[in-house]
Scaffold this motif. Structure first.
Motif, PDB file in Angstrom:
ATOM      1  N   ASP A  28     -67.035  67.981  28.723  1.00 19.79           N
ATOM      2  CA  ASP A  28     -68.145  68.211  29.648  1.00 19.79           C
ATOM      3  C   ASP A  28     -67.673  68.490  31.064  1.00 19.79           C
ATOM      4  O   ASP A  28     -68.109  69.423  31.725  1.00 19.79           O
ATOM      5  N   ASP A  29     -66.784  67.646  31.581  1.00 24.48           N
ATOM      6  CA  ASP A  29     -66.383  67.763  32.977  1.00 24.48           C
ATOM      7  C   ASP A  29     -65.602  69.043  33.234  1.00 24.48           C
ATOM      8  O   ASP A  29     -65.760  69.693  34.257  1.00 24.48           O
ATOM      9  N   SER A  32     -67.920  72.162  33.297  1.00 23.23           N
ATOM     10  CA  SER A  32     -68.768  72.224  34.483  1.00 23.23           C
ATOM     11  C   SER A  32     -67.961  72.632  35.705  1.00 23.23           C
ATOM     12  O   SER A  32     -68.514  73.149  36.670  1.00 23.23           O
ATOM     13  N   PRO A  39     -74.124  69.439  37.139  1.00 19.75           N
ATOM     14  CA  PRO A  39     -75.090  69.284  36.049  1.00 19.75           C
ATOM     15  C   PRO A  39     -76.479  68.839  36.482  1.00 19.75           C
ATOM     16  O   PRO A  39     -77.467  69.205  35.859  1.00 19.75           O
ATOM     17  N   THR A  45     -78.860  70.004  32.776  1.00 20.88           N
ATOM     18  CA  THR A  45     -78.111  69.004  32.026  1.00 20.88           C
ATOM     19  C   THR A  45     -76.680  69.481  31.824  1.00 20.88           C
ATOM     20  O   THR A  45     -76.348  70.658  32.032  1.00 20.88           O
ATOM     21  N   LYS A  46     -75.799  68.570  31.382  1.00 24.65           N
ATOM     22  CA  LYS A  46     -74.424  68.972  31.073  1.00 24.65           C
ATOM     23  C   LYS A  46     -74.393  70.004  29.947  1.00 24.65           C
ATOM     24  O   LYS A  46     -73.566  70.909  29.940  1.00 24.65           O
ATOM     25  N   TYR A  50     -72.691  73.679  30.196  1.00 25.97           N
ATOM     26  CA  TYR A  50     -71.699  74.149  29.220  1.00 25.97           C
ATOM     27  C   TYR A  50     -72.086  75.527  28.694  1.00 25.97           C
ATOM     28  O   TYR A  50     -71.264  76.443  28.621  1.00 25.97           O
TER      29      TYR A  50
END
Length: 455
Positions: A28-29, A32, A39, A45-46, A50
């Protein structure tokens, strides 16, 4: 995790099969950070970040169709999608994918993706003994006309041509009795009594699941006809469709000519169809070229790479004469196999203009375990020419399947025709979104009409 793939068209569903090359991260990180999106900004949202980043780096038409991320937030008719059973936290993502310009760039949330993942690289799973009767001999005799490779019947030792006389010690008096005696579940054993030449044998078959074959062979006027239904990595053969194809080529080595039937084959695994084409080509022949988008995360931009597949050795069937059968449902990897072969060997193609799918997709399992499919590849031939949207022209246009086969047999017997046709000159219309069947495209048709771009 992400994978680059080629996409197959089944005309009921869109089936995508992996070719196993890493495409993008599932962290995720890290994703982003690709474009610096936060996010939580604009309610993103994450999962949204993505997917936006994946489109930003991989979608080949992103400069034309991908807007700023905030333009997709809160724009969809949420109640409409809730009523259709789609989780609310994925609505903005569905909307974003719906506004891309091709039907193969789409999204499936985890409630829909879970049952789909297992089919990525495998042919259909079947349950049963794995043989078919020769219908021409019924009802007087019960002759085995076909046995699926690596099926329970194959493993037990049944053979094509065996005459089944009893099942579980019961004589077969009619088709109804035959069908009743063959009903079984996984793990059950059915005992067949068969006549093979002058010998009577009793053979137990343990019913189990097995992968369906994707290649079949028959003969028409003593000419081998190899029919390929799809291209996938895991089938009844451990080497997939390629392994099945090679088996039949080896079995027919004494023949100087062969027909390859790719009608109604919507495609599949790119590795498989390229390898199969290479068995027909000579050392130094260029099969096909793939232009692929990828993420240049250092410069935070989309980049492209072109790879040409060139034969390093002679294919073992390079000296055999081949005739291809194709039609409007011959698509994707099937077109790669035809284009890659005939561009070098000039073998004839019989039937109708092919589908015209000269693009491929990257498919990834997202952080939420959804599936994202993004058009990230373009196909070009050895001359850097694309058949996308226009298809491959046949040398002889015949829409009737039987007539097309008869013509293919005549050309195979003659072994002298040199292909002169090229690619289509009229857009097939298969890449306007509205031309796609509603149940074959996850995401797009879930949206009300006012949210659809018109092309």
């Amino acid at each position: 995790m992400g994978r680059r793939q080629f996409c197959s068209i089944s005309f009921l569903t869109i089936a995508i099969l992996s070719i196993g090359l890493s495409a993008c991260s599932s962290d995720d990180d890290s994703v982003s950070a690709w474009t610096g999106l936060t996010p939580t900004a604009f309610g993103m949202t994450k999962e949204f970040v993505y997917n936006y980043n994946s489109l930003y780096y991989l979608y080949i038409d992103k400069d034309k169709y991908l807007d700023s991320p905030e333009s997709y937030i809160g724009k969809v008719n949420t109640q409409f999608l809730v009523d259709e059973g789609y989780p609310w936290d994925f609505h903005d993502i569905y909307y974003m994918y719906a506004l891309m310009n091709d039907p193969f760039t789409n999204y499936m949330d985890p409630t829909r993706a879970l049952t789909y993942i297992s089919s990525w690289m495998s042919s259909e799973e079947l349950m049963g003994a794995g043989f078919e009767l020769d219908s021409l001999k019924m009802p007087d005799k019960y002759i085995i006309g076909q046995i699926d490779r690596n099926s329970p019947a194959d493993k037990a030792g049944l053979k094509v041509g065996d005459e089944i006389t009893e099942i579980e010690g019961v004589s077969l008096t009619n088709e109804t009795v035959f069908k009743r005696l063959t009903v079984a579940e996984r793990g059950d054993t059915i005992t067949y009594t068969i006549k093979r030449d002058t010998t009577t044998l009793t053979i137990p078959v343990v019913i189990d699941s097995y992968r369906s074959p994707t290649v079949d062979i028959s003969f028409k006027d003593s000419i081998p006809v190899i029919k390929i239904s799809e291209f996938t990595a895991y089938t009844s053969n451990d080497s997939g469709t390629y392994g099945e194809f090679v088996e039949y080529l080896r079995e027919t080595e004494k023949y100087k000519t062969t027909i390859i039937d790719l009608r109604y084959n919507g495609g599949g695994d790119l590795d498989q169809c390229i390898a199969m084409a290479q068995t027909l080509l000579s050392k130094g022949d260029t099969t096909i070229g793939i232009i692929s988008a990828y993420a240049d995360t250092i410069h935070k931009r989309q980049a492209f790479d072109t790879t040409f597949y060139i034969n390093k050795t002679d294919g073992f069937a390079k000296d055999r004469y081949f005739v291809f059968l194709a039609n409007g449902r011959t698509a994707s990897c099937s077109e790669v196999m035809i284009a890659g072969t005939v561009a070098n060997k000039k073998y004839p193609v019989i039937g109708t203009v092919t589908y015209g799918k000269g693009i491929g997709q990257t498919r990834s399992v997202t952080p939420s375990y959804s599936i994202a499919s993004i058009t990230s590849m373009k196909v070009i031939d050895k001359q850097r020419i694309s058949y996308h949207k226009y298809g491959i022209m046949p040398d002889f246009t015949l829409s009737d399947d039987d007539e097309a086969l008869e013509k293919a047999v005549a050309l195979a017997k003659d072994q002298s025709y040199v292909r002169i046709a090229g690619y289509g000159t009229v857009n097939t219309g298969n890449f306007a979104k509205m031309a796609v069947e509603p149940d074959s495209m996850p995401g797009f048709y879930l949206l009300p009409n006012e949210y659809r771009k018109k092309f």
